[in-house]
Scaffold this motif. Structure first.
Motif, PDB file in Angstrom:
ATOM      1  N   PRO A   1       0.829  -1.206   0.000  1.00 32.08           N
ATOM      2  CA  PRO A   1       0.000   0.000   0.000  1.00 32.08           C
ATOM      3  C   PRO A   1       0.863   1.256   0.000  1.00 32.08           C
ATOM      4  CG  PRO A   1       0.214  -0.828   2.222  1.00 32.08           C
ATOM      5  CD  PRO A   1       0.994  -1.767   1.357  1.00 32.08           C
ATOM      6  N   SER A   2       0.266   2.408  -0.131  1.00 31.04           N
ATOM      7  CA  SER A   2       1.024   3.655  -0.090  1.00 31.04           C
ATOM      8  C   SER A   2       1.327   4.058   1.353  1.00 31.04           C
ATOM      9  CB  SER A   2       0.281   4.785  -0.807  1.00 31.04           C
ATOM     10  OG  SER A   2      -0.999   4.948  -0.245  1.00 31.04           O
ATOM     11  N   THR A   3       0.454   3.675   2.273  1.00 25.18           N
ATOM     12  CA  THR A   3       0.713   3.874   3.703  1.00 25.18           C
ATOM     13  C   THR A   3       0.335   2.604   4.445  1.00 25.18           C
ATOM     14  OG1 THR A   3      -1.471   4.819   4.114  1.00 25.18           O
ATOM     15  CG2 THR A   3       0.287   6.366   3.595  1.00 25.18           C
TER      16      THR A   3
ATOM     17  N   ILE B   1       4.816  -5.425   2.297  1.00 19.40           N
ATOM     18  CA  ILE B   1       4.683  -4.449   1.210  1.00 19.40           C
ATOM     19  C   ILE B   1       4.853  -5.212  -0.105  1.00 19.40           C
ATOM     20  CG2 ILE B   1       5.579  -2.332   0.178  1.00 19.40           C
ATOM     21  CD1 ILE B   1       6.762  -1.667   2.978  1.00 19.40           C
ATOM     22  N   LYS B   2       3.959  -4.931  -1.058  1.00 22.30           N
ATOM     23  CA  LYS B   2       3.962  -5.701  -2.310  1.00 22.30           C
ATOM     24  C   LYS B   2       4.243  -4.818  -3.510  1.00 22.30           C
ATOM     25  CE  LYS B   2       0.768  -9.104  -0.450  1.00 22.30           C
ATOM     26  NZ  LYS B   2      -0.455  -9.894  -0.629  1.00 22.30           N
ATOM     27  N   CYS B   3       4.972  -5.376  -4.463  1.00 14.88           N
ATOM     28  CA  CYS B   3       5.270  -4.678  -5.711  1.00 14.88           C
ATOM     29  C   CYS B   3       5.050  -5.597  -6.892  1.00 14.88           C
ATOM     30  CB  CYS B   3       6.714  -4.175  -5.729  1.00 14.88           C
ATOM     31  SG  CYS B   3       6.989  -2.809  -4.589  1.00 14.88           S
ATOM     32  N   THR B   4       4.577  -5.018  -7.990  1.00 12.09           N
ATOM     33  CA  THR B   4       4.483  -5.747  -9.248  1.00 12.09           C
ATOM     34  C   THR B   4       5.288  -5.001 -10.299  1.00 12.09           C
ATOM     35  OG1 THR B   4       2.471  -4.573  -9.912  1.00 12.09           O
ATOM     36  CG2 THR B   4       2.188  -6.637  -8.712  1.00 12.09           C
ATOM     37  N   TYR B   5       5.815  -5.739 -11.251  1.00 12.50           N
ATOM     38  CA  TYR B   5       6.584  -5.115 -12.334  1.00 12.50           C
ATOM     39  C   TYR B   5       6.070  -5.618 -13.669  1.00 12.50           C
ATOM     40  CZ  TYR B   5       9.287  -9.519 -12.260  1.00 12.50           C
ATOM     41  OH  TYR B   5       9.668 -10.847 -12.292  1.00 12.50           O
ATOM     42  N   SER B   6       6.391  -4.900 -14.726  1.00 13.37           N
ATOM     43  CA  SER B   6       5.798  -5.229 -16.027  1.00 13.37           C
ATOM     44  C   SER B   6       6.784  -5.876 -16.993  1.00 13.37           C
ATOM     45  CB  SER B   6       5.229  -3.958 -16.663  1.00 13.37           C
ATOM     46  OG  SER B   6       6.254  -2.992 -16.854  1.00 13.37           O
ATOM     47  N   ASP B   7       8.078  -5.590 -16.847  1.00 11.66           N
ATOM     48  CA  ASP B   7       9.068  -6.050 -17.823  1.00 11.66           C
ATOM     49  C   ASP B   7       9.672  -7.383 -17.387  1.00 11.66           C
ATOM     50  OD1 ASP B   7      11.183  -6.422 -19.591  1.00 11.66           O
ATOM     51  OD2 ASP B   7      11.754  -4.316 -19.596  1.00 11.66           O
TER      52      ASP B   7
ATOM     53  N   SER C   1      10.046   2.511  11.239  1.00 12.18           N
ATOM     54  CA  SER C   1       9.223   3.559  10.634  1.00 12.18           C
ATOM     55  C   SER C   1      10.051   4.331   9.601  1.00 12.18           C
ATOM     56  CB  SER C   1       8.704   4.521  11.700  1.00 12.18           C
ATOM     57  OG  SER C   1       7.804   3.877  12.579  1.00 12.18           O
ATOM     58  N   ALA C   2       9.563   4.382   8.375  1.00  6.76           N
ATOM     59  CA  ALA C   2      10.292   5.033   7.270  1.00  6.76           C
ATOM     60  C   ALA C   2       9.452   4.875   6.013  1.00  6.76           C
ATOM     61  CB  ALA C   2      11.657   4.380   7.068  1.00  6.76           C
ATOM     62  N   VAL C   3       9.978   5.401   4.899  1.00  4.60           N
ATOM     63  CA  VAL C   3       9.388   5.133   3.590  1.00  4.60           C
ATOM     64  C   VAL C   3      10.210   4.034   2.930  1.00  4.60           C
ATOM     65  CG1 VAL C   3       8.809   6.061   1.328  1.00  4.60           C
ATOM     66  CG2 VAL C   3       8.534   7.488   3.357  1.00  4.60           C
TER      67      VAL C   3
ATOM     68  N   THR D   1       6.129   3.254   0.112  1.00  2.40           N
ATOM     69  CA  THR D   1       5.170   2.939   1.171  1.00  2.40           C
ATOM     70  C   THR D   1       5.654   3.589   2.453  1.00  2.40           C
ATOM     71  OG1 THR D   1       4.572   0.792   0.218  1.00  2.40           O
ATOM     72  CG2 THR D   1       4.175   1.100   2.591  1.00  2.40           C
ATOM     73  N   ARG D   2       4.799   4.422   3.024  1.00  2.12           N
ATOM     74  CA  ARG D   2       5.148   5.037   4.313  1.00  2.12           C
ATOM     75  C   ARG D   2       4.703   4.097   5.422  1.00  2.12           C
ATOM     76  NH1 ARG D   2       6.852   9.717   5.926  1.00  2.12           N
ATOM     77  NH2 ARG D   2       6.560  10.630   3.847  1.00  2.12           N
ATOM     78  N   LEU D   3       5.667   3.497   6.105  1.00  5.71           N
ATOM     79  CA  LEU D   3       5.383   2.553   7.184  1.00  5.71           C
ATOM     80  C   LEU D   3       5.514   3.255   8.535  1.00  5.71           C
ATOM     81  CD1 LEU D   3       4.916  -0.355   8.253  1.00  5.71           C
ATOM     82  CD2 LEU D   3       7.398  -0.688   8.134  1.00  5.71           C
ATOM     83  N   THR D   4       4.475   3.130   9.334  1.00  6.54           N
ATOM     84  CA  THR D   4       4.479   3.694  10.684  1.00  6.54           C
ATOM     85  C   THR D   4       4.302   2.556  11.685  1.00  6.54           C
ATOM     86  OG1 THR D   4       3.491   5.753   9.897  1.00  6.54           O
ATOM     87  CG2 THR D   4       3.382   5.319  12.268  1.00  6.54           C
ATOM     88  N   ILE D   5       5.194   2.491  12.646  1.00  5.67           N
ATOM     89  CA  ILE D   5       5.098   1.479  13.704  1.00  5.67           C
ATOM     90  C   ILE D   5       4.566   2.168  14.953  1.00  5.67           C
ATOM     91  CG2 ILE D   5       6.308  -0.290  15.018  1.00  5.67           C
ATOM     92  CD1 ILE D   5       6.292  -0.697  11.936  1.00  5.67           C
ATOM     93  N   ASN D   6       3.442   1.716  15.412  1.00  2.00           N
ATOM     94  CA  ASN D   6       2.798   2.319  16.596  1.00  2.00           C
ATOM     95  C   ASN D   6       3.221   1.585  17.867  1.00  2.00           C
ATOM     96  OD1 ASN D   6       1.141   4.138  14.999  1.00  2.00           O
ATOM     97  ND2 ASN D   6       0.020   2.300  14.397  1.00  2.00           N
ATOM     98  N   PRO D   7       3.712   2.338  18.853  1.00  2.00           N
ATOM     99  CA  PRO D   7       4.169   1.671  20.086  1.00  2.00           C
ATOM    100  C   PRO D   7       3.000   1.123  20.903  1.00  2.00           C
ATOM    101  CG  PRO D   7       4.400   4.065  20.267  1.00  2.00           C
ATOM    102  CD  PRO D   7       3.932   3.788  18.875  1.00  2.00           C
TER     103      PRO D   7
END
Lengths: 111, 112
Positions: A8-10, A21-27, A85-87, A105-111
């Motif tokens: 996802p984006s976040t 986090i998932k990615c797809t590619y075309s080539d 926590s990072a992008v 993807t902006r990942l936030t880890i909640n304590p």
């Protein structure tokens, strides 16, 4: 040309839980798939990478899986910590000339 | 050691100025890159040098002029930039094309 889609984006998870986090590619010629972590105001740093002759690679709490047939690859982070926590950016390399990045993807880890 | 060093870290320039960004690596890498990154976006490739020769120019406007004086150095000469060129400029290097790419800390450029 190559197109990389990232989802996802976040993402927000509780500390200690897993993140995917998932990615797809075309080539189909793309054969190298790195993942970069970028903290605010800092450079992208390579955290793990995988080549197309391997299906899975693991480094401590981080793992990457690759499905060449489906043209998708995923980043798995287990036992998440606040410092995770990072992008995160996935990338693919068509023709070994350059990296094509996903949108992040902006990942936030909640304590 | 995976160190790519960029200077300056911050640069503010007017639209009529001429300035340069500098990048250095001592890892023996033979490929070097310039990327541009806007806020909340992925890095966007500008130029690739392989064995000191320009390999890729991603249709970058001529107000950006790259130079590779030797295998360890990469410069980006800036002239007549626009405010929309304000961004983080990242230099990177790799052992060769298709190998792992390592980024420098970047140069934050503001065009006023």
């Amino acid at each position: 040309g190559e197109n990389v889609e990232q989802h996802p984006s976040t993402l927000s998870v509780q500390e200690g839980d897993s993140a995917v986090i998932k990615c797809t590619y075309s080539d189909s010629a793309s054969n190298y798939f790195p993942w970069y972590k970028q903290e605010l105001g800092k450079r992208p740093q390579l955290i793990i990478d995988i080549r197309s002759n391997v299906g899975e690679k693991k480094d401590q709490r981080i793992a990457v899986t690759l499905n060449k047939t489906a043209k998708h690859f995923s980043l798995h982070i287990t036992e998440t910590q606040p410092e995770d926590s990072a992008v995160y950016f996935c990338a693919a390399t068509p023709g070994a000339q350059k990296l094509v990045f996903g949108q992040g993807t902006r990942l936030t880890i909640n304590p | 050691d995976t160190e790519v060093t960029q200077t300056p870290k911050h640069l503010v320039m007017g639209m009529t100025n001429k300035k340069s960004l500098k990048c250095e690596q001592h890892m023996g890498h033979r490929a070097m890159y310039w990327y541009k990154q806007k806020a909340k976006k992925p890095p966007e490739l500008m130029f690739v040098y392989s064995y000191e020769k320009l390999s890729i120019n991603e249709s970058v406007p001529s107000r950006f002029s790259p130079e590779c004086p030797n295998s360890s150095l990469l410069n980006l000469h800036l002239h007549a930039l626009q405010p929309e060129d304000s961004a983080l400029y990242l230099c990177a290097s790799s052992q060769g094309l298709g190998n792992t790419i390592y980024f420098g800390e970047g140069s934050w450029l503001t065009v006023v």
